[in-house]
Design an enzyme around this catalytic site. Structure first.
Site, PDB file in Angstrom:
ATOM      1  N   CYS A   2       0.813  -1.197   0.000  1.00  0.00           N
ATOM      2  CA  CYS A   2       0.000   0.000   0.000  1.00  0.00           C
ATOM      3  C   CYS A   2       0.855   1.259   0.000  1.00  0.00           C
ATOM      4  O   CYS A   2       2.077   1.212   0.044  1.00  0.00           O
ATOM      5  CB  CYS A   2      -0.907   0.009   1.225  1.00  0.00           C
ATOM      6  N   GLY A  76       2.387  -2.817   4.331  1.00  0.00           N
ATOM      7  CA  GLY A  76       3.243  -3.955   4.600  1.00  0.00           C
ATOM      8  C   GLY A  76       2.502  -5.234   4.893  1.00  0.00           C
ATOM      9  O   GLY A  76       1.317  -5.381   4.581  1.00  0.00           O
ATOM     10  N   GLU A  77       3.215  -6.164   5.487  1.00  0.00           N
ATOM     11  CA  GLU A  77       2.652  -7.452   5.894  1.00  0.00           C
ATOM     12  C   GLU A  77       3.255  -7.841   7.240  1.00  0.00           C
ATOM     13  O   GLU A  77       4.486  -7.816   7.395  1.00  0.00           O
ATOM     14  CB  GLU A  77       2.983  -8.559   4.873  1.00  0.00           C
ATOM     15  N   ILE A 290      14.067 -12.425 -16.494  1.00  0.00           N
ATOM     16  CA  ILE A 290      14.410 -11.547 -17.611  1.00  0.00           C
ATOM     17  C   ILE A 290      15.665 -12.112 -18.274  1.00  0.00           C
ATOM     18  O   ILE A 290      16.609 -12.526 -17.600  1.00  0.00           O
ATOM     19  CB  ILE A 290      14.683 -10.116 -17.109  1.00  0.00           C
TER      20      ILE A 290
END
Length: 633
Positions: A2, A76-77, A290
């Site tokens: 967020c 965050g978490e 990539i």
């Protein structure tokens, strides 16, 4: 993941400008495109942009306690939130959601400023307690999530996830800090707690900030890397425990109500994370890589080997070898000058990952925690020489050799003795600063104008490392430089690069190798288990031998590089000349034009490789143009 923002009146309870708060909040829309929320009360305004990951149906922010007296905005978490929720319920708290955000509110009520000690995860948050008239900010221990703040001249205190949100406030004075410029041209980023502006700061990792009504911000450290030795521990036991702890750190990061995957570069760290994920999930792991057309920069074949071994759903996209159209995009993305050119492929791999997942695990942190960088080997070699000759003797001997020995950018590292001689003429911290500097002392002295050097008034960028070295809890030489990197390069470069690149695509990145419990444990391993002879990450590689092939574990590290040298002699030749000699840099009065011309001419002719300094200058020029003249020295 967020974006958060806040405005708090530190002098009273003046009305908060709702339109301004919404403008600041919307400047971070990319961080949370799913939902936005605003809360305003006398003297306080919180904003939030949400990227929904857990408890999709509820958990909207700003979020409150039962009576609305405590409110939080959070990014965050917190991975141990179920355990904390159970504990808080037993202590009498009532929950209305099943998300980690509400745990912060009740943890603040229960434990006050020590609530951060209980959180395991990555986070940056602001809590307003109306009854106590306290604003409390917290940032995670390693700095995975960013947090900026400023105290304005009118007594308003503002904070946000990205500097651009503070810049949206007309009260933020955009005066560039000369010390930040010196730091930038040494490190390639502006280290914590500075920002490029004198008026704004970063809250350092492992710190909290408390603002009481009528007072000034109080910044306090609540955690540090301990480097507390485990005592006797065998190689076999260390290998087993390291893998078990990594598996557990990965496991707790697999909780999500949205598609989840991993970055897979083909290096040791990302491959180890994917190997752990494959053993913990029933479905094939989504992996993203990539590839580069130039084989000197291409690790995709190694990533493919890991993908085939573990049957992952592997996705690869090739980056154009001349993928330099992102230069101005990156300047806007990072808000400050930022000179890590691997931001280009990082941006692209995040773009690729977001097509298939909303959460991706990465292998960042392994090099700093387990001594994987080649520069650690060279530093320890130099330390052995330093220990045999006193500084008073070394300084004149190696200082003279460093001046006399020719610069040989083209040669293998073992023959580039000039840098080694120059490093040996310094003490340990000064020597390491010389090693990590993009532009060394002599080059920066020539780069800056006499007027700008007078403004610096003797400030030197190595003071950043010296300050951290003074606080280092470890006594051995290897742990010291690891500690310095954890405090500077990891947070200022690696984590900043990944956070902005991922959030530009609304992608959440989780970093199991930076789980603070794992970091604490790894820091206590003997230095010889991290760097044994010339083998960095020794104990990690040994532990992974049953999971990964030898050519993944023991080949030379490639990194995530782009071909700057050839760009500046080819497709970007005119652009770099216009940037360095144009009006934007000239108007600052910072630079010596004759040295800029010399760097360009010597690089274009092939006499010297100035690609890293040229890129650093190009990104600084792009940063200034992005400000549209709205700044001052």
């Amino acid at each position: 993941m967020c974006g958060i923002v806040g405005i708090v009146d530190a002098r009273g309870r003046r009305d908060i400008d709702r339109q301004l708060l919404e403008k600041m909040n919307e400047s971070q829309h990319h961080r949370g495109p799913d939902e936005g929320g605003i809360h305003i009360e006398p003297g306080v305004g919180f904003g939030h942009r949400r990227l929904s990951i857990i408890d999709l149906s509820s958990g909207q922010q700003p979020l409150f306690n039962e009576d609305g007296s405590v409110v939080v905005t959070y990014n965050g978490e917190i991975y141990n939130f179920p355990e904390l929720m159970d504990e808080l319920v037993k202590l009498g708290h009532t929950f209305r959601t099943h998300c980690d955000t509400e745990v912060i509110v009740h943890a603040w009520e229960q434990w006050g400023e020590r609530c951060v000690d209980r959180f395991r995860g990555m986070f940056a948050f602001g809590v307003w307690d109306r009854n106590k008239q306290i604003l409390f900010l917290g940032r995670d221990r390693l700095g995975v999530k960013p947090l900026y703040y400023a105290m304005l001249d009118d007594g308003m205190f503002i904070f946000s996830s990205e500097l651009k949100a503070l810049m949206a406030h007309p009260g933020l004075v955009r005066q560039i800090d000369p010390r930040a410029i010196e730091d930038y041209f040494a490190y390639g980023y502006v280290p914590e707690p500075k920002t490029i502006f004198t008026s704004a700061m970063k809250l350092p990792p492992g710190h909290t900030l408390t603002l009481r009504n009528g007072g000034l911000p109080e910044v306090n450290k609540y955690w540090d890397v301990p480097f507390k030795p485990h005592g006797d521990i065998s190689d076999e036991r260390a290998q087993e425990e390291l893998i078990a702890r990594l598996r557990e750190a990965v496991d707790i990061r697999l909780v999500a109500e949205v598609p989840l995957g991993a970055f897979l570069s083909g290096g040791v760290d990302s491959s180890g994370v994917v190997a752990m994920m494959a053993g913990l999930t029933k479905e094939p792991v989504n992996t993203c890589s990539i590839s580069f057309g130039d084989p000197k920069f291409n690790e995709s074949e190694y990533a493919q080997k890991v993908a085939e071994r573990y049957g992952t759903a592997h996705h690869v996209e090739q980056v154009d070898k001349d993928d330099f159209d992102l230069i101005d995009t990156l300047a806007a993305l990072y808000d400050e000058p930022f000179a890590d050119s691997s931001a280009i492929p990082t941006y692209r791999v995040c773009q690729l990952a977001r097509k298939r997942v909303t959460v991706a695990l990465s292998g960042d942190g392994g090099d700093e925690n387990l001594a994987g960088y080649r520069r650690y080997r060279w530093h320890m070699y130099e330390e052995r020489l330093r220990s045999t000759i006193p500084l008073a003797a070394r300084k004149p001997i190696f200082g003279t050799l460093g001046q006399l020995y020719p610069k040989a950018d083209w040669a293998p590292r073992v023959f580039r003795a000039k840098s080694t001689f120059e490093a040996l003429a310094r003490d340990s911290v000064e020597g390491y600063f010389h090693t990590v500097s993009i532009m060394n002392d002599k080059m920066r002295t020539r780069l800056f104008s006499d007027d700008f050097k007078r403004i610096l008034n003797g400030y030197h960028a190595d003071s950043v490392l010296q300050a951290h070295a003074d606080n280092c809890p470890a006594e051995d030489a290897l742990s010291l430089v690891q500690y310095l990197d954890l405090k500077t390069y990891l947070v200022g470069d690696i984590l900043t690069k990944v956070d902005r690149a991922s959030m530009a695509h609304a992608l959440e990145v989780r970093v199991p190798l930076l789980d603070h419990k794992l970091v604490e444990w790894m820091s206590g391993l003997p230095p010889e288990m991290k760097l044994r002879g010339t083998e960095g990450k020794y104990i990690f590689k040994k532990g992974l031998e049953k999971y990964l092939p030898e050519d993944i574990l023991y080949r030379d590290k490639m990194g995530f590089s782009v071909p700057l040298a050839s760009w500046f002699r080819g497709p970007l030749k005119e652009r770099i000349r216009e940037a360095l000699l144009g009006e934007t840099l000239a108007s600052t009065g910072i630079f010596d034009r004759a040295f800029l011309e010399e760097m360009l001419d010597h690089h274009h002719s092939g006499r010297r490789d100035y690609s890293a300094p040229l890129w650093t200058l190009l990104m600084f020029e792009s940063f200034l143009r992005n400000l549209n003249g709205n700044w001052r020295m």
